[in-house]
Write a protein that holds these residues in place. Structure first.
Motif, PDB file in Angstrom:
ATOM      1  N   GLY A 353       0.791  -1.225   0.000  1.00  0.00           N
ATOM      2  CA  GLY A 353       0.000   0.000   0.000  1.00  0.00           C
ATOM      3  C   GLY A 353       0.821   1.271   0.000  1.00  0.00           C
ATOM      4  O   GLY A 353       0.398   2.295  -0.526  1.00  0.00           O
ATOM      5  N   HIS A 354       2.006   1.236   0.655  1.00  0.00           N
ATOM      6  CA  HIS A 354       2.875   2.416   0.826  1.00  0.00           C
ATOM      7  C   HIS A 354       2.205   3.464   1.719  1.00  0.00           C
ATOM      8  O   HIS A 354       2.823   3.946   2.665  1.00  0.00           O
ATOM      9  N   SER A 355       1.005   3.869   1.438  1.00  0.00           N
ATOM     10  CA  SER A 355       0.178   4.668   2.357  1.00  0.00           C
ATOM     11  C   SER A 355      -1.270   4.303   2.081  1.00  0.00           C
ATOM     12  O   SER A 355      -1.597   3.866   0.972  1.00  0.00           O
ATOM     13  N   LEU A 356      -2.129   4.474   3.087  1.00  0.00           N
ATOM     14  CA  LEU A 356      -3.493   3.963   2.990  1.00  0.00           C
ATOM     15  C   LEU A 356      -4.527   5.082   3.061  1.00  0.00           C
ATOM     16  O   LEU A 356      -4.370   6.049   3.826  1.00  0.00           O
ATOM     17  N   GLY A 357      -5.599   4.910   2.296  1.00  0.00           N
ATOM     18  CA  GLY A 357      -6.602   5.950   2.172  1.00  0.00           C
ATOM     19  C   GLY A 357      -7.409   6.198   3.428  1.00  0.00           C
ATOM     20  O   GLY A 357      -7.669   7.348   3.790  1.00  0.00           O
ATOM     21  N   ARG A 358      -7.837   5.119   4.112  1.00  0.00           N
ATOM     22  CA  ARG A 358      -8.665   5.313   5.307  1.00  0.00           C
ATOM     23  C   ARG A 358      -7.881   6.041   6.393  1.00  0.00           C
ATOM     24  O   ARG A 358      -8.420   6.905   7.097  1.00  0.00           O
ATOM     25  N   ASP A 359      -6.625   5.704   6.565  1.00  0.00           N
ATOM     26  CA  ASP A 359      -5.804   6.379   7.569  1.00  0.00           C
ATOM     27  C   ASP A 359      -5.621   7.853   7.206  1.00  0.00           C
ATOM     28  O   ASP A 359      -5.721   8.730   8.076  1.00  0.00           O
ATOM     29  N   LYS A 360      -5.381   8.125   5.932  1.00  0.00           N
ATOM     30  CA  LYS A 360      -5.215   9.517   5.507  1.00  0.00           C
ATOM     31  C   LYS A 360      -6.508  10.292   5.707  1.00  0.00           C
ATOM     32  O   LYS A 360      -6.491  11.456   6.141  1.00  0.00           O
ATOM     33  N   LEU A 361      -7.641   9.673   5.400  1.00  0.00           N
ATOM     34  CA  LEU A 361      -8.931  10.334   5.584  1.00  0.00           C
ATOM     35  C   LEU A 361      -9.145  10.694   7.048  1.00  0.00           C
ATOM     36  O   LEU A 361      -9.586  11.820   7.367  1.00  0.00           O
ATOM     37  N   GLU A 362      -8.844   9.781   7.955  1.00  0.00           N
ATOM     38  CA  GLU A 362      -9.004  10.065   9.385  1.00  0.00           C
ATOM     39  C   GLU A 362      -8.107  11.213   9.825  1.00  0.00           C
ATOM     40  O   GLU A 362      -8.534  12.093  10.579  1.00  0.00           O
ATOM     41  N   GLN A 363      -6.857  11.215   9.356  1.00  0.00           N
ATOM     42  CA  GLN A 363      -5.939  12.275   9.750  1.00  0.00           C
ATOM     43  C   GLN A 363      -6.402  13.634   9.231  1.00  0.00           C
ATOM     44  O   GLN A 363      -6.324  14.640   9.942  1.00  0.00           O
ATOM     45  N   LEU A 364      -6.882  13.676   7.995  1.00  0.00           N
ATOM     46  CA  LEU A 364      -7.352  14.953   7.433  1.00  0.00           C
ATOM     47  C   LEU A 364      -8.603  15.443   8.144  1.00  0.00           C
ATOM     48  O   LEU A 364      -8.766  16.648   8.369  1.00  0.00           O
ATOM     49  N   LEU A 365      -9.498  14.523   8.513  1.00  0.00           N
ATOM     50  CA  LEU A 365     -10.699  14.935   9.238  1.00  0.00           C
ATOM     51  C   LEU A 365     -10.348  15.454  10.625  1.00  0.00           C
ATOM     52  O   LEU A 365     -10.976  16.401  11.120  1.00  0.00           O
ATOM     53  N   LYS A 366      -9.344  14.865  11.268  1.00  0.00           N
ATOM     54  CA  LYS A 366      -8.925  15.337  12.584  1.00  0.00           C
ATOM     55  C   LYS A 366      -8.370  16.756  12.514  1.00  0.00           C
ATOM     56  O   LYS A 366      -8.516  17.534  13.457  1.00  0.00           O
ATOM     57  N   GLN A 367      -7.712  17.086  11.400  1.00  0.00           N
ATOM     58  CA  GLN A 367      -7.172  18.437  11.260  1.00  0.00           C
ATOM     59  C   GLN A 367      -8.281  19.486  11.189  1.00  0.00           C
ATOM     60  O   GLN A 367      -8.074  20.635  11.591  1.00  0.00           O
ATOM     61  N   GLY A 368      -9.430  19.092  10.679  1.00  0.00           N
ATOM     62  CA  GLY A 368     -10.573  19.990  10.646  1.00  0.00           C
ATOM     63  C   GLY A 368     -10.506  21.087   9.612  1.00  0.00           C
ATOM     64  O   GLY A 368     -11.314  22.022   9.638  1.00  0.00           O
ATOM     65  N   ARG A 369      -9.581  21.008   8.678  1.00  0.00           N
ATOM     66  CA  ARG A 369      -9.449  22.065   7.679  1.00  0.00           C
ATOM     67  C   ARG A 369     -10.368  21.852   6.482  1.00  0.00           C
ATOM     68  O   ARG A 369     -10.672  22.808   5.765  1.00  0.00           O
ATOM     69  N   GLN A 370     -10.758  20.592   6.244  1.00  0.00           N
ATOM     70  CA  GLN A 370     -11.601  20.271   5.099  1.00  0.00           C
ATOM     71  C   GLN A 370     -12.721  19.338   5.529  1.00  0.00           C
ATOM     72  O   GLN A 370     -12.560  18.536   6.457  1.00  0.00           O
ATOM     73  N   THR A 371     -13.850  19.443   4.839  1.00  0.00           N
ATOM     74  CA  THR A 371     -14.933  18.507   5.069  1.00  0.00           C
ATOM     75  C   THR A 371     -14.649  17.213   4.303  1.00  0.00           C
ATOM     76  O   THR A 371     -13.741  17.149   3.466  1.00  0.00           O
ATOM     77  N   ARG A 372     -15.451  16.203   4.582  1.00  0.00           N
ATOM     78  CA  ARG A 372     -15.271  14.923   3.891  1.00  0.00           C
ATOM     79  C   ARG A 372     -15.434  15.093   2.374  1.00  0.00           C
ATOM     80  O   ARG A 372     -14.674  14.503   1.590  1.00  0.00           O
ATOM     81  N   ASP A 373     -16.398  15.881   1.950  1.00  0.00           N
ATOM     82  CA  ASP A 373     -16.619  16.095   0.517  1.00  0.00           C
ATOM     83  C   ASP A 373     -15.446  16.839  -0.118  1.00  0.00           C
ATOM     84  O   ASP A 373     -15.035  16.525  -1.244  1.00  0.00           O
ATOM     85  N   GLU A 374     -14.902  17.817   0.595  1.00  0.00           N
ATOM     86  CA  GLU A 374     -13.751  18.557   0.058  1.00  0.00           C
ATOM     87  C   GLU A 374     -12.523  17.659  -0.040  1.00  0.00           C
ATOM     88  O   GLU A 374     -11.756  17.748  -1.006  1.00  0.00           O
ATOM     89  N   ILE A 375     -12.336  16.788   0.944  1.00  0.00           N
ATOM     90  CA  ILE A 375     -11.211  15.844   0.904  1.00  0.00           C
ATOM     91  C   ILE A 375     -11.357  14.905  -0.282  1.00  0.00           C
ATOM     92  O   ILE A 375     -10.389  14.636  -1.009  1.00  0.00           O
ATOM     93  N   ASP A 376     -12.568  14.425  -0.497  1.00  0.00           N
ATOM     94  CA  ASP A 376     -12.791  13.501  -1.607  1.00  0.00           C
ATOM     95  C   ASP A 376     -12.586  14.195  -2.947  1.00  0.00           C
ATOM     96  O   ASP A 376     -12.029  13.603  -3.885  1.00  0.00           O
ATOM     97  N   ALA A 377     -13.006  15.450  -3.047  1.00  0.00           N
ATOM     98  CA  ALA A 377     -12.820  16.184  -4.295  1.00  0.00           C
ATOM     99  C   ALA A 377     -11.344  16.432  -4.586  1.00  0.00           C
ATOM    100  O   ALA A 377     -10.917  16.415  -5.743  1.00  0.00           O
ATOM    101  N   THR A 378     -10.537  16.624  -3.535  1.00  0.00           N
ATOM    102  CA  THR A 378      -9.123  16.917  -3.720  1.00  0.00           C
ATOM    103  C   THR A 378      -8.310  15.658  -3.960  1.00  0.00           C
ATOM    104  O   THR A 378      -7.469  15.612  -4.865  1.00  0.00           O
ATOM    105  N   TYR A 379      -8.549  14.626  -3.154  1.00  0.00           N
ATOM    106  CA  TYR A 379      -7.691  13.438  -3.175  1.00  0.00           C
ATOM    107  C   TYR A 379      -8.355  12.200  -3.793  1.00  0.00           C
ATOM    108  O   TYR A 379      -7.704  11.164  -3.873  1.00  0.00           O
ATOM    109  N   LYS A 380      -9.627  12.308  -4.215  1.00  0.00           N
ATOM    110  CA  LYS A 380     -10.367  11.138  -4.725  1.00  0.00           C
ATOM    111  C   LYS A 380     -10.236   9.981  -3.733  1.00  0.00           C
ATOM    112  O   LYS A 380      -9.982   8.834  -4.090  1.00  0.00           O
TER     113      LYS A 380
END
Length: 584
Positions: A353-380
């Motif tokens: 995997g090298h890096s994993l999507g679910r872990d990255k999603l959790e980390q980005l949501l914890k930062q609180g800078r983007q919503t789930r929809d914005e994260i998905d639009a940026t990183y697919k």
């Protein structure tokens, strides 16, 4: 209402309360007052002794607490305002029955919830006992490592569980046993700029450590006895803003150690980078934009593998096609492709995997800078997670870097459970049915270091002998590129070498250095942040990190204390580390 004396008693109490109902209505309707009134009424039984007990309030706000009965409250308000005693009595009777029903329903729900909790607890305990019973002896033996002779499992079997290689000795034994075979291995890594020499590591977020990893893995596998050919499949890029070498259809990887090469190497043997054209022909795009073109890559890769299998069959297969012994996907996009190819060719799949999507999603949501929809639009990110779930279903083995990646990161996925995986492995070893359940085997392989470019120096860097040796040989050019930033180059150096990506946390390092005045007096800071020409031409993410670093340098007035050269070569990395050691 015969036989329900307790309801009659409460009804009489409500009727006797009379005008107190209006007070209840006003208190309940006042904004902000309802919560206070409810808190005060928690001691309703004690209020009886004080002469302020209100049975109606006790019934409405205590007996049915936990239920949102807005219509019941409205009925109570209307009832309180009625002047006709008969109509009011009828409504109060009806409301009392409804309250009684809600109270009974509340107790029923509480009982069912307690029963469910108890049942779940018993099921968890039972599952834990069953897992412990299945894993007690067999799993402890399996965790210590299977016997080396397990590696003698027929390597050409295209389906079934792959033999485990658990140590360096086992690898040597495996290599000796398979040195007469002619294995064909396919690796896939489709994003970034991949070439065998002068890798542009750090140019962008897609051209990082994974590029180095897959190229060196392909080269090492090509030198392994028993492996005839290794193909690293990636994307062919003929864009004007990248080097022409990325548009070459095939590139042979030169071996680091020719001693391991046998005398029977054929014209198609060795390790190769094979570039498959897909996506925009003359445009280099980030990995997030490659998802719609995955099927096109799979079609091209399938054609190449089938053609190469026939060619290898004519050379070493006695006329029979030599199919890949394994297809190894790297990262989610390549894993998605490898899963499709594995199914089409009936070839075992391995995934890293090298890096994993679910872990990255959790980390980005914890930062609180983007919503789930914005994260998905940026990183697919959701498409990436879907691909990783597919990889879990299709893979025989998943390679990880640490145990933490297995337990904490892969444990987030629907297709993998740590306890279940161990239990299934123990059942397979014992020959017990798994009832159709399958999970890939997780194997942690810690990251390594490639030492071929590093030349050891036996002299003491602080001694006069070192100075004499240094005077005879010129300093590496990269030293001058770094030292020109410092007003006092004799101070020890703090070195950070990483591409300018937010997860590398370079900005925090600069901020900590800038706020620590004593540290600034003792040392310099060197930031090797990939290669760049113009910041505005970098990707938005990398450009933002670099801009933040420059702003922090200006904020803390770190000029003369921080170096951030624009370019460096891969071959100069050992010289950069040597400079840091020399300034200690």
């Amino acid at each position: 209402m015969v036989g329900n004396d307790w309801i009659n008693s409460y009804l009489e109490a409500i009727l006797d309360a009379g005008g107190a109902a209006g007070e209840i209505s006003a208190a309940s309707a006042a904004p902000g007052g309802s919560a206070a009134e409810k808190r005060r009424d928690k001691s309703s039984l004690m209020l009886r002794e004080r002469g302020r007990f209100n049975p109606a309030r006790y019934f409405v706000e205590e007996v049915i607490s936990g239920f949102d009965e807005t219509d019941l409250y409205k009925t109570w308000v209307r009832t309180s305002a009625m002047r006709s005693p008969q109509e009011r009595n009828t409504r109060l009777e009806n409301m009392s029955w409804r309250i009684w029903n809600l109270a009974r329903k509340k107790k029923q729900i509480e009982g069912e919830e307690a029963s469910r909790s108890s049942k779940k607890r018993l099921e968890r305990e039972k599952a834990r006992r069953d897992a412990a019973a299945d894993l007690s002896e067999d799993l402890s033996d399996g965790e210590k490592g299977e016997h080396i002779n397990e590696s003698s499992i027929h390597a050409e079997s295209t389906r079934g569980h792959m033999p485990r290689i658990g140590s360096t000795d086992a690898i040597d034994v495996w290599a000796n046993q398979h040195k007469d075979k002619k294995l064909y291995i396919v690796l896939i890594s489709i994003h970034g700029l991949i070439r065998g020499e002068n890798m542009e590591l750090g140019r962008d977020s897609d051209t990082g450590g994974q590029v180095k990893y897959v190229v060196e893995l392909a080269r090492a596998l090509g030198e392994t006895p028993g492996v005839y050919r290794v193909d690293l499949l990636t994307r062919q890029i003929s864009a004007p803003d990248v080097d022409w070498s990325y548009g070459e259809p095939t590139e042979m990887l030169s071996p680091r150690n020719s001693e391991n090469l046998g005398d029977d190497m054929g014209e198609s043997s060795g390790a190769y980078i094979v570039r498959i054209p897909f996506g925009p022909r003359e445009k280099y795009i980030p990995k997030e934009q490659l998802w719609p073109h995955i099927q096109e890559f799979v079609d091209g890769a399938l054609v190449h593998i089938m053609q190469m299998s026939k060619v290898l069959g004519e050379q070493v297969g006695n006329g029979q096609p030599v199919w890949p012994v394994v297809i190894h996907g790297h990262y989610a996009d390549a894993g998605d492709s490898a899963a499709l190819l594995s199914g089409a060719l009936n070839v075992p799949m391995v995934f890293t995997g090298h890096s994993l999507g679910r872990d990255k999603l959790e980390q980005l949501l914890k930062q609180g800078r983007q919503t789930r929809d914005e994260i998905d639009a940026t990183y697919k990110i959701m498409r990436r997670i879907e691909a990783e779930e597919l990889c879990l279903d299709a893979s025989e083995i998943v390679i990880t870097s640490t145990r933490q990646e297995i337990d904490k990161q892969w444990g987030l996925y629907n297709g993998f459970d740590v306890i279940m995986e161990r239990k299934l492995r123990a059942r397979i070893k014992r020959g017990v049915s798994c009832y159709g359940r399958e999970m890939p085997r997780m194997i942690p392989i810690p990251p390594g270091m490639e030492f071929s470019h590093i030349v050891p120096h036996d002299v003491d860097l602080d001694s006069e002998e070192a100075n004499e040796v240094g005077s005879d040989s010129p300093d590496p050019p990269v030293w001058a590129d770094i030292m020109r930033f410092f007003s006092n180059p004799r101070k020890p150096m703090i070195l950070a070498l990483a591409r300018p990506d937010p997860k590398k946390n370079i900005t925090t390092l600069v901020k900590a250095f800038g706020e620590h005045h004593e540290l600034r007096n003792l040392a310099n800071l060197t930031l090797i942040m990939g290669n760049r020409d113009v910041i505005d031409e970098m990707s938005s993410t990398n450009g933002a990190v670099l801009t933040s670093v420059l702003k922090l340098i200006d904020k803390y007035d770190l000029y003369g204390q921080v170096a951030y050269p624009k370019h460096h070569k891969q071959s100069e990395v050992p010289d950069i580390y040597r400079l840091a050691a020399r300034t200690k």
